[in-house]
Motif scaffolding. Structure first.
Motif, mmCIF file in Angstrom:
data_model
loop_
_atom_site.group_PDB
_atom_site.id
_atom_site.type_symbol
_atom_site.label_atom_id
_atom_site.label_comp_id
_atom_site.label_asym_id
_atom_site.label_seq_id
_atom_site.Cartn_x
_atom_site.Cartn_y
_atom_site.Cartn_z
ATOM 1 N N GLY A 68 2.384 1.638 -3.375
ATOM 2 C CA GLY A 68 1.353 2.118 -4.302
ATOM 3 C C GLY A 68 1.072 3.594 -4.122
ATOM 4 O O GLY A 68 0.948 4.339 -5.095
ATOM 5 N N ASN A 69 0.991 4.045 -2.871
ATOM 6 C CA ASN A 69 0.747 5.463 -2.601
ATOM 7 C C ASN A 69 1.915 6.315 -3.082
ATOM 8 O O ASN A 69 1.721 7.396 -3.638
ATOM 9 C CB ASN A 69 0.509 5.693 -1.111
ATOM 10 N N ASP A 112 3.530 9.889 -9.806
ATOM 11 C CA ASP A 112 2.811 10.128 -11.056
ATOM 12 C C ASP A 112 2.174 11.516 -11.055
ATOM 13 O O ASP A 112 2.236 12.237 -12.058
ATOM 14 C CB ASP A 112 1.744 9.062 -11.278
ATOM 15 N N ILE A 113 1.579 11.891 -9.946
ATOM 16 C CA ILE A 113 0.961 13.221 -9.836
ATOM 17 C C ILE A 113 2.012 14.307 -9.965
ATOM 18 O O ILE A 113 1.818 15.309 -10.666
ATOM 19 C CB ILE A 113 0.181 13.347 -8.514
ATOM 20 N N ASP A 124 0.832 -1.203 0.000
ATOM 21 C CA ASP A 124 0.000 0.000 0.000
ATOM 22 C C ASP A 124 0.869 1.256 0.000
ATOM 23 O O ASP A 124 0.587 2.218 -0.724
ATOM 24 C CB ASP A 124 -0.929 0.013 1.213
ATOM 25 N N SER A 146 3.984 5.584 -5.481
ATOM 26 C CA SER A 146 3.947 5.568 -6.944
ATOM 27 C C SER A 146 2.900 6.553 -7.466
ATOM 28 O O SER A 146 3.151 7.277 -8.436
ATOM 29 C CB SER A 146 3.629 4.156 -7.430
ATOM 30 N N GLU A 147 1.743 6.579 -6.829
ATOM 31 C CA GLU A 147 0.693 7.538 -7.204
ATOM 32 C C GLU A 147 1.172 8.970 -7.043
ATOM 33 O O GLU A 147 0.955 9.814 -7.908
ATOM 34 C CB GLU A 147 -0.539 7.333 -6.317
ATOM 35 N N ALA A 148 1.831 9.247 -5.918
ATOM 36 C CA ALA A 148 2.333 10.596 -5.667
ATOM 37 C C ALA A 148 3.370 10.992 -6.713
ATOM 38 O O ALA A 148 3.369 12.137 -7.185
ATOM 39 C CB ALA A 148 2.931 10.680 -4.259
#
Length: 80
Positions: free
Chosen positions: A39-40, A46-47, A36, A42-44
């Motif tokens: 994943g978080n 990407d943003i 998790d 990686s999301e950050a």
């Protein structure tokens, strides 16, 4: 007294079983939490990449419009 002791259950074996059962329960929880977090992160990332790309596009549009690189600074190139 010795014949009363069950050879299949020794203090070391009992401790081993307790440790094994604790890790068997905790490892999947820790692994999921780790996934998790990854994943978080990686999301950050990407943003942040999108924001940086947008800043580059915005800067390019401003430089293209007014023809100077001081756009966005305290001096305005719109006063030309």
């Amino acid at each position: 007294m010795q014949e009363l002791w069950d050879d299949s259950v020794t203090p070391n074996k009992t401790m081993h079983q307790l440790i094994h059962s604790w890790f068997a329960k905790k490892y999947p929880q820790k692994k999921k939490k780790s996934q998790d977090v990854i994943g978080n992160a990686s999301e950050a990332l990407d943003i942040m990449k999108v924001v940086v790309d947008l800043q580059g596009v915005t800067r390019g549009v401003l430089v293209g419009r007014c023809g100077c690189r001081s756009c966005g600074e305290t001096t305005s190139c719109y006063s030309k």
